[in-house]
Design a protein around this motif. Sequence first.
Motif, PDB file in Angstrom:
ATOM      1  N   VAL A 233      16.045 -24.026  40.934  1.00  0.00           N
ATOM      2  CA  VAL A 233      15.657 -23.494  42.242  1.00  0.00           C
ATOM      3  C   VAL A 233      16.456 -24.163  43.352  1.00  0.00           C
ATOM      4  CG1 VAL A 233      13.756 -23.323  43.900  1.00  0.00           C
ATOM      5  CG2 VAL A 233      13.357 -22.823  41.488  1.00  0.00           C
ATOM      6  N   PHE A 234      16.683 -25.471  43.237  1.00  0.00           N
ATOM      7  CA  PHE A 234      17.425 -26.176  44.284  1.00  0.00           C
ATOM      8  C   PHE A 234      18.871 -25.688  44.367  1.00  0.00           C
ATOM      9  CE2 PHE A 234      20.276 -29.749  45.347  1.00  0.00           C
ATOM     10  CZ  PHE A 234      19.892 -29.933  46.672  1.00  0.00           C
ATOM     11  N   VAL A 235      19.515 -25.575  43.205  1.00  0.00           N
ATOM     12  CA  VAL A 235      20.915 -25.160  43.177  1.00  0.00           C
ATOM     13  C   VAL A 235      21.041 -23.635  43.213  1.00  0.00           C
ATOM     14  CG1 VAL A 235      23.081 -25.377  41.863  1.00  0.00           C
ATOM     15  CG2 VAL A 235      21.461 -27.247  41.896  1.00  0.00           C
ATOM     16  N   GLN A 236      19.914 -22.933  42.944  1.00  0.00           N
ATOM     17  CA  GLN A 236      19.933 -21.478  42.806  1.00  0.00           C
ATOM     18  C   GLN A 236      20.895 -21.066  41.703  1.00  0.00           C
ATOM     19  OE1 GLN A 236      19.973 -19.032  46.351  1.00  0.00           O
ATOM     20  NE2 GLN A 236      19.221 -20.707  47.630  1.00  0.00           N
ATOM     21  N   LEU A 237      20.671 -21.640  40.537  1.00  0.00           N
ATOM     22  CA  LEU A 237      21.515 -21.377  39.377  1.00  0.00           C
ATOM     23  C   LEU A 237      21.152 -20.017  38.800  1.00  0.00           C
ATOM     24  CD1 LEU A 237      23.673 -22.547  37.496  1.00  0.00           C
ATOM     25  CD2 LEU A 237      21.832 -23.516  36.119  1.00  0.00           C
ATOM     26  N   ASP A 238      21.962 -19.030  39.106  1.00  0.00           N
ATOM     27  CA  ASP A 238      21.730 -17.643  38.702  1.00  0.00           C
ATOM     28  C   ASP A 238      22.752 -17.289  37.630  1.00  0.00           C
ATOM     29  OD1 ASP A 238      21.416 -14.932  38.404  1.00  0.00           O
ATOM     30  OD2 ASP A 238      21.283 -14.509  40.540  1.00  0.00           O
ATOM     31  N   VAL A 239      22.292 -17.032  36.410  1.00  0.00           N
ATOM     32  CA  VAL A 239      23.191 -16.714  35.305  1.00  0.00           C
ATOM     33  C   VAL A 239      23.954 -15.426  35.579  1.00  0.00           C
ATOM     34  CG1 VAL A 239      23.284 -16.114  32.860  1.00  0.00           C
ATOM     35  CG2 VAL A 239      21.804 -17.965  33.615  1.00  0.00           C
ATOM     36  N   PHE A 240      23.284 -14.433  36.177  1.00  0.00           N
ATOM     37  CA  PHE A 240      23.942 -13.156  36.439  1.00  0.00           C
ATOM     38  C   PHE A 240      25.094 -13.323  37.436  1.00  0.00           C
ATOM     39  CE2 PHE A 240      19.502 -11.286  35.600  1.00  0.00           C
ATOM     40  CZ  PHE A 240      19.710 -11.379  34.229  1.00  0.00           C
ATOM     41  N   MET A 241      24.884 -14.136  38.466  1.00  0.00           N
ATOM     42  CA  MET A 241      25.948 -14.369  39.442  1.00  0.00           C
ATOM     43  C   MET A 241      27.120 -15.118  38.806  1.00  0.00           C
ATOM     44  SD  MET A 241      23.820 -15.343  42.917  1.00  0.00           S
ATOM     45  CE  MET A 241      25.357 -15.570  43.815  1.00  0.00           C
ATOM     46  N   ILE A 242      26.827 -16.058  37.905  1.00  0.00           N
ATOM     47  CA  ILE A 242      27.897 -16.797  37.225  1.00  0.00           C
ATOM     48  C   ILE A 242      28.722 -15.861  36.352  1.00  0.00           C
ATOM     49  CG2 ILE A 242      28.358 -18.599  35.518  1.00  0.00           C
ATOM     50  CD1 ILE A 242      25.907 -20.057  36.578  1.00  0.00           C
ATOM     51  N   VAL A 243      28.048 -14.961  35.633  1.00  0.00           N
ATOM     52  CA  VAL A 243      28.761 -14.004  34.780  1.00  0.00           C
ATOM     53  C   VAL A 243      29.644 -13.089  35.628  1.00  0.00           C
ATOM     54  CG1 VAL A 243      28.464 -12.051  33.211  1.00  0.00           C
ATOM     55  CG2 VAL A 243      27.064 -14.092  32.930  1.00  0.00           C
ATOM     56  N   ASN A 244      29.116 -12.606  36.743  1.00  0.00           N
ATOM     57  CA  ASN A 244      29.910 -11.731  37.620  1.00  0.00           C
ATOM     58  C   ASN A 244      31.124 -12.462  38.172  1.00  0.00           C
ATOM     59  OD1 ASN A 244      28.154  -9.598  37.240  1.00  0.00           O
ATOM     60  ND2 ASN A 244      26.926 -10.060  39.057  1.00  0.00           N
ATOM     61  N   ARG A 245      30.913 -13.714  38.568  1.00  0.00           N
ATOM     62  CA  ARG A 245      32.031 -14.476  39.131  1.00  0.00           C
ATOM     63  C   ARG A 245      33.113 -14.719  38.082  1.00  0.00           C
ATOM     64  NH1 ARG A 245      33.210 -18.847  42.544  1.00  0.00           N
ATOM     65  NH2 ARG A 245      35.489 -19.027  42.445  1.00  0.00           N
ATOM     66  N   LEU A 246      32.705 -15.103  36.874  1.00  0.00           N
ATOM     67  CA  LEU A 246      33.677 -15.385  35.826  1.00  0.00           C
ATOM     68  C   LEU A 246      34.395 -14.119  35.358  1.00  0.00           C
ATOM     69  CD1 LEU A 246      31.659 -17.954  33.678  1.00  0.00           C
ATOM     70  CD2 LEU A 246      33.660 -18.439  35.076  1.00  0.00           C
ATOM     71  N   SER A 247      33.720 -12.986  35.403  1.00  0.00           N
ATOM     72  CA  SER A 247      34.345 -11.748  34.943  1.00  0.00           C
ATOM     73  C   SER A 247      35.381 -11.217  35.915  1.00  0.00           C
ATOM     74  CB  SER A 247      33.265 -10.685  34.700  1.00  0.00           C
ATOM     75  OG  SER A 247      32.566 -10.391  35.906  1.00  0.00           O
ATOM     76  N   THR A 248      35.319 -11.629  37.188  1.00  0.00           N
ATOM     77  CA  THR A 248      36.249 -11.113  38.193  1.00  0.00           C
ATOM     78  C   THR A 248      37.253 -12.146  38.687  1.00  0.00           C
ATOM     79  OG1 THR A 248      34.649 -11.639  39.951  1.00  0.00           O
ATOM     80  CG2 THR A 248      34.574  -9.412  39.004  1.00  0.00           C
ATOM     81  N   ASP A 249      37.057 -13.420  38.385  1.00  0.00           N
ATOM     82  CA  ASP A 249      37.915 -14.476  38.910  1.00  0.00           C
ATOM     83  C   ASP A 249      38.646 -15.145  37.756  1.00  0.00           C
ATOM     84  OD1 ASP A 249      39.094 -16.643  40.172  1.00  0.00           O
ATOM     85  OD2 ASP A 249      37.386 -16.995  41.504  1.00  0.00           O
ATOM     86  N   ASP A 250      39.934 -14.853  37.621  1.00  0.00           N
ATOM     87  CA  ASP A 250      40.724 -15.443  36.539  1.00  0.00           C
ATOM     88  C   ASP A 250      40.855 -16.955  36.708  1.00  0.00           C
ATOM     89  OD1 ASP A 250      41.042 -12.906  35.566  1.00  0.00           O
ATOM     90  OD2 ASP A 250      43.012 -12.594  36.478  1.00  0.00           O
ATOM     91  N   ALA A 251      41.002 -17.411  37.958  1.00  0.00           N
ATOM     92  CA  ALA A 251      41.150 -18.847  38.198  1.00  0.00           C
ATOM     93  C   ALA A 251      39.888 -19.604  37.803  1.00  0.00           C
ATOM     94  CB  ALA A 251      41.482 -19.099  39.666  1.00  0.00           C
ATOM     95  N   ALA A 252      38.724 -19.035  38.084  1.00  0.00           N
ATOM     96  CA  ALA A 252      37.465 -19.690  37.722  1.00  0.00           C
ATOM     97  C   ALA A 252      37.325 -19.777  36.208  1.00  0.00           C
ATOM     98  CB  ALA A 252      36.282 -18.935  38.326  1.00  0.00           C
ATOM     99  N   ARG A 253      37.721 -18.720  35.500  1.00  0.00           N
ATOM    100  CA  ARG A 253      37.653 -18.765  34.036  1.00  0.00           C
ATOM    101  C   ARG A 253      38.598 -19.817  33.479  1.00  0.00           C
ATOM    102  NH1 ARG A 253      38.072 -13.227  34.403  1.00  0.00           N
ATOM    103  NH2 ARG A 253      40.150 -13.293  33.468  1.00  0.00           N
ATOM    104  N   ALA A 254      39.806 -19.871  34.025  1.00  0.00           N
ATOM    105  CA  ALA A 254      40.765 -20.867  33.548  1.00  0.00           C
ATOM    106  C   ALA A 254      40.262 -22.287  33.815  1.00  0.00           C
ATOM    107  CB  ALA A 254      42.119 -20.642  34.212  1.00  0.00           C
ATOM    108  N   ALA A 255      39.675 -22.512  34.997  1.00  0.00           N
ATOM    109  CA  ALA A 255      39.142 -23.836  35.322  1.00  0.00           C
ATOM    110  C   ALA A 255      37.979 -24.193  34.396  1.00  0.00           C
ATOM    111  CB  ALA A 255      38.692 -23.873  36.779  1.00  0.00           C
TER     112      ALA A 255
END
Length: 390
Positions: A233-255
């Motif tokens: 809750v503090f960090v607002q760790l949302d699995v769906f948002m992480i999946v969306n970000r990784l699926s569209t950001d090549d740099a984030a996936r590489a990192a």
Amino acid sequence: MLKTLDLLIGVSVVMLIFSMAVTMLTQLALGLFNSRAKILRDGITGLLTQLDRDLARSDAKAIANLLLTHPLVAASANCCRRAAAVIHREELTQLLMHMAEPPANAAPPANAAPPANAAAPANAAPPANAAAPANAAATDTPENKIYAMLTKGGIADPAQTLDAVRTMSMALERTNPDMAHDARVNAAILDQADSPIVAKINAWFDSTIDRVAARFTAFARVWSVGISVVLVVFVQLDVFMIVNRLSTDDAARAAAVTQATTLVATHPDDATRQAVNAALQGSGTLTLSDLNLTGLVSDNLIQIPGGYDDWRRQWAQTSAIRHLAGMLVAVALLSLGAPFWYSILKSLLQLRSTIADKDDAQRQVRQSQQTSPQLPLIGEGEKGDLAATG
């Protein structure tokens, strides 16, 4: 295929890091409250009430606390000793005999010699002005309760029995130097303190400790889930948002793949555990770097709110129901624990390495110089004789 694997690796990296953070914070909380020792004290209290059914639970709790804070087993030796979180069966038996004190008005053991100056007649009446004991409650001390429990359990003189146990243990060490210490002590106790109460201790101690371990595991699980909820809750760790970000950001996936390789290779949980131990001892504080969150934060894969306004702004960026569902999924995934995600991450990295090698080999084959078959030009080859007549 590699993109899908990289996405799964990124999610596993996030879950592993936050699982380690939850584990370490849980250990920090359990250590600060000394929960393991408290649960052990309750288990020893229950065991003592079974050793002597006439012993009140409050007295048994006082005896258990006295046993676990004894300097020989206590977690710390300062003035405010922390109760021990571990005690062995032979330690418990010896400490009971060591701490047993007969009341001031208790009769001497049957085999005890009379005092040298015992010249008073057997039927001599007490002096007329003899007062009652100055502190009648002195006979109700935990040490006196231990003495009464042991004498009722078949050990008439605990101090003398303990001396006999130590003497025989030393003799066994002299004749059998290769024999383990706990084995020597147990053999000496069974030989010199053969009694119903020792039989009860030996019969019920292991099962008591097993139940103590089970209760502590369940208690730690409750702490782990609670800390997971607070952290998510503090960090607002949302699995769906992480999946969306990784699926569209090549740099984030590489990192994420780079950080996954580092995590598997360096075992950062050891450094994190040292940071938690330092925080427990008051010589350090936990930071994002200690919890291995720095890489994720610097890549903006996880945005830690800087304050309440920032937290509300992040919450308002997406649908509340969808955001809440993603956080609930995150809590469920974190409950699987760091060992699970570490194993998953290692497997995914091995699979990615295998697939990447195959892709490289196929790419080299495609890019290599190959001779193509010579195809005939249009209009060449066999030609019919148009002038021929049938």
